[in-house]
Design a protein around this motif. Sequence first.
Motif, PDB file in Angstrom:
ATOM      1  N   ALA A  43       0.848  -1.196   0.000  1.00  0.00           N
ATOM      2  CA  ALA A  43       0.000   0.000   0.000  1.00  0.00           C
ATOM      3  C   ALA A  43       0.885   1.249   0.000  1.00  0.00           C
ATOM      4  CB  ALA A  43      -0.907   0.009   1.217  1.00  0.00           C
ATOM      5  N   SER A  44       0.374   2.310  -0.606  1.00  0.00           N
ATOM      6  CA  SER A  44       1.114   3.577  -0.620  1.00  0.00           C
ATOM      7  C   SER A  44       0.950   4.266   0.730  1.00  0.00           C
ATOM      8  CB  SER A  44       0.596   4.480  -1.737  1.00  0.00           C
ATOM      9  OG  SER A  44      -0.709   4.937  -1.422  1.00  0.00           O
ATOM     10  N   ASN A  45       1.768   5.266   0.962  1.00  0.00           N
ATOM     11  CA  ASN A  45       1.669   6.032   2.206  1.00  0.00           C
ATOM     12  C   ASN A  45       0.285   6.667   2.336  1.00  0.00           C
ATOM     13  OD1 ASN A  45       4.229   5.407   3.036  1.00  0.00           O
ATOM     14  ND2 ASN A  45       5.142   7.317   2.311  1.00  0.00           N
ATOM     15  N   ASP A  46      -0.248   7.195   1.241  1.00  0.00           N
ATOM     16  CA  ASP A  46      -1.576   7.819   1.279  1.00  0.00           C
ATOM     17  C   ASP A  46      -2.654   6.805   1.657  1.00  0.00           C
ATOM     18  OD1 ASP A  46      -0.624  10.350   0.650  1.00  0.00           O
ATOM     19  OD2 ASP A  46      -0.888  10.055  -1.513  1.00  0.00           O
ATOM     20  N   GLU A  47      -2.559   5.585   1.121  1.00  0.00           N
ATOM     21  CA  GLU A  47      -3.532   4.543   1.469  1.00  0.00           C
ATOM     22  C   GLU A  47      -3.439   4.173   2.946  1.00  0.00           C
ATOM     23  OE1 GLU A  47      -4.041   1.952  -2.597  1.00  0.00           O
ATOM     24  OE2 GLU A  47      -2.173   1.727  -1.479  1.00  0.00           O
ATOM     25  N   LEU A  48      -2.214   4.082   3.453  1.00  0.00           N
ATOM     26  CA  LEU A  48      -2.028   3.747   4.854  1.00  0.00           C
ATOM     27  C   LEU A  48      -2.533   4.866   5.764  1.00  0.00           C
ATOM     28  CD1 LEU A  48       1.530   2.145   4.676  1.00  0.00           C
ATOM     29  CD2 LEU A  48      -0.647   0.953   4.967  1.00  0.00           C
ATOM     30  N   LEU A  49      -2.275   6.115   5.391  1.00  0.00           N
ATOM     31  CA  LEU A  49      -2.762   7.244   6.185  1.00  0.00           C
ATOM     32  C   LEU A  49      -4.286   7.322   6.168  1.00  0.00           C
ATOM     33  CD1 LEU A  49      -0.097   9.941   5.274  1.00  0.00           C
ATOM     34  CD2 LEU A  49      -0.401   8.801   7.474  1.00  0.00           C
ATOM     35  N   ASP A  50      -4.898   7.038   5.012  1.00  0.00           N
ATOM     36  CA  ASP A  50      -6.360   7.017   4.934  1.00  0.00           C
ATOM     37  C   ASP A  50      -6.935   5.923   5.825  1.00  0.00           C
ATOM     38  OD1 ASP A  50      -6.430   9.156   3.181  1.00  0.00           O
ATOM     39  OD2 ASP A  50      -6.606   7.899   1.381  1.00  0.00           O
ATOM     40  N   ARG A  51      -6.307   4.777   5.821  1.00  0.00           N
ATOM     41  CA  ARG A  51      -6.759   3.666   6.657  1.00  0.00           C
ATOM     42  C   ARG A  51      -6.637   4.027   8.142  1.00  0.00           C
ATOM     43  NH1 ARG A  51      -9.956   0.457   8.492  1.00  0.00           N
ATOM     44  NH2 ARG A  51      -9.254  -1.565   9.209  1.00  0.00           N
ATOM     45  N   LEU A  52      -5.535   4.669   8.513  1.00  0.00           N
ATOM     46  CA  LEU A  52      -5.342   5.103   9.898  1.00  0.00           C
ATOM     47  C   LEU A  52      -6.419   6.107  10.296  1.00  0.00           C
ATOM     48  CD1 LEU A  52      -3.672   5.140  12.493  1.00  0.00           C
ATOM     49  CD2 LEU A  52      -2.250   6.912  11.446  1.00  0.00           C
ATOM     50  N   LYS A  53      -6.736   7.023   9.407  1.00  0.00           N
ATOM     51  CA  LYS A  53      -7.784   8.003   9.670  1.00  0.00           C
ATOM     52  C   LYS A  53      -9.125   7.309   9.898  1.00  0.00           C
ATOM     53  CE  LYS A  53     -10.045  11.979   7.550  1.00  0.00           C
ATOM     54  NZ  LYS A  53     -10.158  12.778   6.342  1.00  0.00           N
ATOM     55  N   ASP A  54      -9.427   6.308   9.069  1.00  0.00           N
ATOM     56  CA  ASP A  54     -10.676   5.551   9.232  1.00  0.00           C
ATOM     57  C   ASP A  54     -10.721   4.841  10.582  1.00  0.00           C
ATOM     58  OD1 ASP A  54     -11.467   6.355   6.710  1.00  0.00           O
ATOM     59  OD2 ASP A  54     -10.864   4.479   5.736  1.00  0.00           O
ATOM     60  N   ILE A  55      -9.604   4.260  10.983  1.00  0.00           N
ATOM     61  CA  ILE A  55      -9.551   3.545  12.257  1.00  0.00           C
ATOM     62  C   ILE A  55      -9.777   4.512  13.412  1.00  0.00           C
ATOM     63  CG2 ILE A  55      -7.995   2.311  13.829  1.00  0.00           C
ATOM     64  CD1 ILE A  55      -6.722   1.035  11.313  1.00  0.00           C
ATOM     65  N   LYS A  56      -9.117   5.665  13.363  1.00  0.00           N
ATOM     66  CA  LYS A  56      -9.271   6.648  14.436  1.00  0.00           C
ATOM     67  C   LYS A  56     -10.696   7.167  14.508  1.00  0.00           C
ATOM     68  CE  LYS A  56      -4.552   8.232  14.930  1.00  0.00           C
ATOM     69  NZ  LYS A  56      -3.685   9.417  14.973  1.00  0.00           N
ATOM     70  N   GLU A  57     -11.326   7.392  13.353  1.00  0.00           N
ATOM     71  CA  GLU A  57     -12.716   7.861  13.338  1.00  0.00           C
ATOM     72  C   GLU A  57     -13.647   6.811  13.922  1.00  0.00           C
ATOM     73  OE1 GLU A  57     -13.498   8.960   9.303  1.00  0.00           O
ATOM     74  OE2 GLU A  57     -12.436  10.873   9.486  1.00  0.00           O
ATOM     75  N   THR A  58     -13.393   5.550  13.623  1.00  0.00           N
ATOM     76  CA  THR A  58     -14.208   4.462  14.147  1.00  0.00           C
ATOM     77  C   THR A  58     -14.084   4.373  15.668  1.00  0.00           C
ATOM     78  OG1 THR A  58     -13.904   3.225  12.088  1.00  0.00           O
ATOM     79  CG2 THR A  58     -14.659   1.979  14.008  1.00  0.00           C
ATOM     80  N   GLU A  59     -12.855   4.559  16.186  1.00  0.00           N
ATOM     81  CA  GLU A  59     -12.634   4.499  17.623  1.00  0.00           C
ATOM     82  C   GLU A  59     -13.328   5.637  18.364  1.00  0.00           C
ATOM     83  OE1 GLU A  59      -8.434   4.391  18.242  1.00  0.00           O
ATOM     84  OE2 GLU A  59      -8.264   2.319  17.631  1.00  0.00           O
ATOM     85  N   THR A  60     -13.366   6.820  17.787  1.00  0.00           N
ATOM     86  CA  THR A  60     -13.970   7.955  18.467  1.00  0.00           C
ATOM     87  C   THR A  60     -15.500   7.924  18.364  1.00  0.00           C
ATOM     88  OG1 THR A  60     -13.714   9.342  16.486  1.00  0.00           O
ATOM     89  CG2 THR A  60     -11.993   9.477  18.173  1.00  0.00           C
ATOM     90  N   ASN A  61     -16.036   7.183  17.415  1.00  0.00           N
ATOM     91  CA  ASN A  61     -17.488   7.096  17.238  1.00  0.00           C
ATOM     92  C   ASN A  61     -18.101   5.989  18.085  1.00  0.00           C
ATOM     93  OD1 ASN A  61     -17.521   9.231  15.450  1.00  0.00           O
ATOM     94  ND2 ASN A  61     -17.321   7.919  13.649  1.00  0.00           N
ATOM     95  N   THR A  62     -17.306   5.117  18.642  1.00  0.00           N
ATOM     96  CA  THR A  62     -17.855   4.013  19.448  1.00  0.00           C
ATOM     97  C   THR A  62     -17.784   4.297  20.910  1.00  0.00           C
ATOM     98  OG1 THR A  62     -15.743   2.846  19.383  1.00  0.00           O
ATOM     99  CG2 THR A  62     -17.417   2.218  17.779  1.00  0.00           C
TER     100      THR A  62
END
Length: 62
Positions: A43-62
């Motif tokens: 995966a590219s750096n941008d893909e990894l950063l997007d995935r990290l952003k998704d994970i963080k958003e999921t954690e703050t929404n639960t």
Amino acid sequence: MGFGSYDESEQDNQEYDTDFDDDDGLDTEDNTHKGDVEYEFTASNDELLDRLKDIKETETNT
């Protein structure tokens, strides 16, 4: 004495076993890794950063 009560005089009479034997523990040298580990990221750096952003958003929404 009822359930959950204790004799306060027993507080002074507790014995602790502080004699530790060296044979009781684990020898960490037995499982030492003596090689190299390599990782290949597809995966590219941008893909990894997007995935990290998704994970963080999921954690703050639960």
